[in-house]
Scaffold this motif. Structure first.
Motif, PDB file in Angstrom:
ATOM      1  N   GLU A  87       0.831  -1.201   0.000  1.00  0.00           N
ATOM      2  CA  GLU A  87       0.000   0.000   0.000  1.00  0.00           C
ATOM      3  C   GLU A  87       0.872   1.259   0.000  1.00  0.00           C
ATOM      4  O   GLU A  87       0.581   2.234  -0.722  1.00  0.00           O
ATOM      5  CB  GLU A  87      -0.934  -0.007   1.213  1.00  0.00           C
ATOM      6  CG  GLU A  87      -2.079  -1.005   1.081  1.00  0.00           C
ATOM      7  CD  GLU A  87      -3.005  -1.029   2.276  1.00  0.00           C
ATOM      8  OE1 GLU A  87      -4.200  -1.372   2.094  1.00  0.00           O
ATOM      9  OE2 GLU A  87      -2.548  -0.722   3.396  1.00  0.00           O
ATOM     10  N   ASP A  91       1.299   4.401  -3.338  1.00  0.00           N
ATOM     11  CA  ASP A  91       0.832   5.750  -2.974  1.00  0.00           C
ATOM     12  C   ASP A  91      -0.211   5.750  -1.869  1.00  0.00           C
ATOM     13  O   ASP A  91      -1.078   6.635  -1.832  1.00  0.00           O
ATOM     14  CB  ASP A  91       0.296   6.480  -4.211  1.00  0.00           C
ATOM     15  CG  ASP A  91       1.350   6.615  -5.301  1.00  0.00           C
ATOM     16  OD1 ASP A  91       2.502   6.925  -4.968  1.00  0.00           O
ATOM     17  OD2 ASP A  91       1.020   6.390  -6.484  1.00  0.00           O
ATOM     18  N   LYS A  93      -2.709   3.790  -1.301  1.00  0.00           N
ATOM     19  CA  LYS A  93      -4.073   3.409  -1.672  1.00  0.00           C
ATOM     20  C   LYS A  93      -4.472   2.091  -1.012  1.00  0.00           C
ATOM     21  O   LYS A  93      -3.671   1.166  -0.927  1.00  0.00           O
ATOM     22  CB  LYS A  93      -4.186   3.294  -3.193  1.00  0.00           C
ATOM     23  CG  LYS A  93      -3.945   4.614  -3.925  1.00  0.00           C
ATOM     24  CD  LYS A  93      -3.847   4.416  -5.425  1.00  0.00           C
ATOM     25  CE  LYS A  93      -3.566   5.743  -6.137  1.00  0.00           C
ATOM     26  NZ  LYS A  93      -3.304   5.582  -7.569  1.00  0.00           N
ATOM     27  N   GLU A  94      -5.710   2.016  -0.562  1.00  0.00           N
ATOM     28  CA  GLU A  94      -6.204   0.787   0.058  1.00  0.00           C
ATOM     29  C   GLU A  94      -6.197  -0.355  -0.951  1.00  0.00           C
ATOM     30  O   GLU A  94      -6.681  -0.221  -2.083  1.00  0.00           O
ATOM     31  CB  GLU A  94      -7.628   0.995   0.587  1.00  0.00           C
ATOM     32  CG  GLU A  94      -8.205  -0.263   1.241  1.00  0.00           C
ATOM     33  CD  GLU A  94      -9.674  -0.141   1.575  1.00  0.00           C
ATOM     34  OE1 GLU A  94     -10.314  -1.188   1.804  1.00  0.00           O
ATOM     35  OE2 GLU A  94     -10.197   1.003   1.599  1.00  0.00           O
ATOM     36  N   ASP A 131      -3.196   0.439 -11.388  1.00  0.00           N
ATOM     37  CA  ASP A 131      -2.838   0.678  -9.995  1.00  0.00           C
ATOM     38  C   ASP A 131      -3.021  -0.606  -9.195  1.00  0.00           C
ATOM     39  O   ASP A 131      -3.903  -0.725  -8.329  1.00  0.00           O
ATOM     40  CB  ASP A 131      -3.688   1.807  -9.410  1.00  0.00           C
ATOM     41  CG  ASP A 131      -3.479   3.122 -10.143  1.00  0.00           C
ATOM     42  OD1 ASP A 131      -2.381   3.317 -10.701  1.00  0.00           O
ATOM     43  OD2 ASP A 131      -4.407   3.941 -10.167  1.00  0.00           O
ATOM     44  N   THR A 228      -6.225  -2.026  -6.163  1.00  0.00           N
ATOM     45  CA  THR A 228      -6.613  -0.911  -5.307  1.00  0.00           C
ATOM     46  C   THR A 228      -8.130  -0.764  -5.292  1.00  0.00           C
ATOM     47  O   THR A 228      -8.812  -1.039  -6.288  1.00  0.00           O
ATOM     48  CB  THR A 228      -5.978   0.397  -5.800  1.00  0.00           C
ATOM     49  OG1 THR A 228      -6.195   0.547  -7.199  1.00  0.00           O
ATOM     50  CG2 THR A 228      -4.480   0.396  -5.544  1.00  0.00           C
ATOM     51  N   ARG A 229      -8.639  -0.304  -4.166  1.00  0.00           N
ATOM     52  CA  ARG A 229     -10.083  -0.168  -4.008  1.00  0.00           C
ATOM     53  C   ARG A 229     -10.678   0.738  -5.083  1.00  0.00           C
ATOM     54  O   ARG A 229     -11.742   0.430  -5.636  1.00  0.00           O
ATOM     55  CB  ARG A 229     -10.389   0.393  -2.615  1.00  0.00           C
ATOM     56  CG  ARG A 229     -11.872   0.636  -2.365  1.00  0.00           C
ATOM     57  CD  ARG A 229     -12.131   1.126  -0.952  1.00  0.00           C
ATOM     58  NE  ARG A 229     -13.564   1.313  -0.716  1.00  0.00           N
ATOM     59  CZ  ARG A 229     -14.082   1.582   0.485  1.00  0.00           C
ATOM     60  NH1 ARG A 229     -13.283   1.693   1.541  1.00  0.00           N
ATOM     61  NH2 ARG A 229     -15.385   1.721   0.630  1.00  0.00           N
ATOM     62  N   MET A 230      -9.999   1.845  -5.400  1.00  0.00           N
ATOM     63  CA  MET A 230     -10.539   2.792  -6.378  1.00  0.00           C
ATOM     64  C   MET A 230     -10.529   2.232  -7.803  1.00  0.00           C
ATOM     65  O   MET A 230     -11.172   2.778  -8.692  1.00  0.00           O
ATOM     66  CB  MET A 230      -9.757   4.118  -6.339  1.00  0.00           C
ATOM     67  CG  MET A 230      -8.234   4.005  -6.545  1.00  0.00           C
ATOM     68  SD  MET A 230      -7.652   3.701  -8.232  1.00  0.00           S
ATOM     69  CE  MET A 230      -8.226   5.173  -9.017  1.00  0.00           C
ATOM     70  N   ASN A 231      -9.827   1.115  -8.002  1.00  0.00           N
ATOM     71  CA  ASN A 231      -9.722   0.504  -9.326  1.00  0.00           C
ATOM     72  C   ASN A 231     -10.645  -0.706  -9.452  1.00  0.00           C
ATOM     73  O   ASN A 231     -10.354  -1.644 -10.193  1.00  0.00           O
ATOM     74  CB  ASN A 231      -8.263   0.092  -9.582  1.00  0.00           C
ATOM     75  CG  ASN A 231      -7.984  -0.208 -11.038  1.00  0.00           C
ATOM     76  OD1 ASN A 231      -8.543   0.409 -11.936  1.00  0.00           O
ATOM     77  ND2 ASN A 231      -7.097  -1.164 -11.284  1.00  0.00           N
TER      78      ASN A 231
END
Length: 282
Positions: A87, A91, A93-94, A131, A228-231
């Motif tokens: 993580e 950067d 990121k979760e 990511d 990553t969670r946002m991905n």
């Protein structure tokens, strides 16, 4: 590796430049011994492992699962020293567990894997951004002679390359070979030799390969892949969409006694993999 290890600005800078870092002794000798005992005697691994031909009369055995369970092996993929380190490299990121696999490249019979980027596959799964990445953990010595990981340092900055089916008969989907040859002229070719317990953290766009194992030494490794969670993938496929990853303290690796997970790990079969099939134009 030490209990006080953290990703410094120099380590982060090296990862951003090269697309990978090596962390020596991230697993202790006792932790490696416990994992080897667990995997060598796992009935689930024996049942769910499958062979992947390399088209050159060699084969690598793989056992892949989608969900981190609560057995001895998955204490590694959930451990603070693996997950939090990655993580920080990505950067802050979760991360969530995308899948893990045991790679069993046996002596004299272990197959090669062509040059590829993991994101070359994961893009096909609906992951919009690169990511994401993997942690390759050596359980046996990984040296040139038994087909250690090879990478092209800095190649992750090239972005996602086109893929193609490579070989005859049993094909593999790899990166466009012409572009790989150009990359080899400008990127440092690194043989990632590891002792048991060493790990390499690498970006999903890093070009990597491994040769056949023609030696008398087997080469077993555990590879944990994270997204990553946002991905979150935009569609359902053969690997999971976002779900929270419950980290555990590093001590859980030695404390855990579960040889069978009480959680369904979602073992995988290659027939379900849409990312390596030949593309058919509508």
């Amino acid at each position: 590796f030490s209990p006080t290890f953290s990703v410094s600005s120099e380590i982060k800078k090296s990862f951003d430049k090269n697309g990978f870092i090596i962390v020596r002794n991230i697993l202790s000798g006792d932790e490696v011994s416990k994992l080897l005992d667990f995997y060598n005697n796992s009935e689930e691994v024996k049942h769910h492992a499958y062979g992947r031909d390399d088209g050159l009369q060699k084969k690598t055995k793989v056992c892949l699962w989608n969900y981190a369970g609560d057995d001895i092996g998955d204490m590694v993929s959930r451990s603070e020293k693996i997950v939090t380190t990655f993580e920080e490299l990505l950067d802050g990121k979760e991360l969530y567990h995308y899948h893990s696999k045991l790679m069993m490249k046996e002596a004299r019979t272990g197959g090669q894997h062509v040059w590829h980027q993991d994101y070359g596959y994961w893009y096909e799964n609906g992951c919009l951004y690169p990511d994401m990445g993997s942690v390759f953990i050596a359980l046996d010595p990984c040296i040139k002679e038994n087909g250690c990981l090879q990478v092209l340092a800095g190649s992750h900055k090239m972005g996602r390359l086109n893929t193609a089916l490579i070989g005859t008969g049993v094909t593999q989907r790899g990166a466009d070979l012409e572009r790989v040859e150009q990359a080899r002229k400008v990127c440092r070719h690194v043989f990632v030799e590891l002792a048991p317990g060493d790990a390499v953290f690498f970006h999903s766009n890093l070009l990597h390969t491994s040769a056949q194992n023609l030696s008398d030494q087997r080469r077993w490794s555990m590879i944990c892949a994270y997204n990553t969670r946002m991905n979150n993938p935009v569609w359902e496929h053969h690997h999971p969409q976002y779900h929270p990853l419950a980290k555990v303290e590093d001590s859980a690796i030695m404390d855990c006694t579960n040889r069978v997970s009480s959680v369904d790990k979602g073992y995988f079969h290659p027939k379900d993999d849409v990312s390596i099939r030949e593309k058919i134009n509508p």
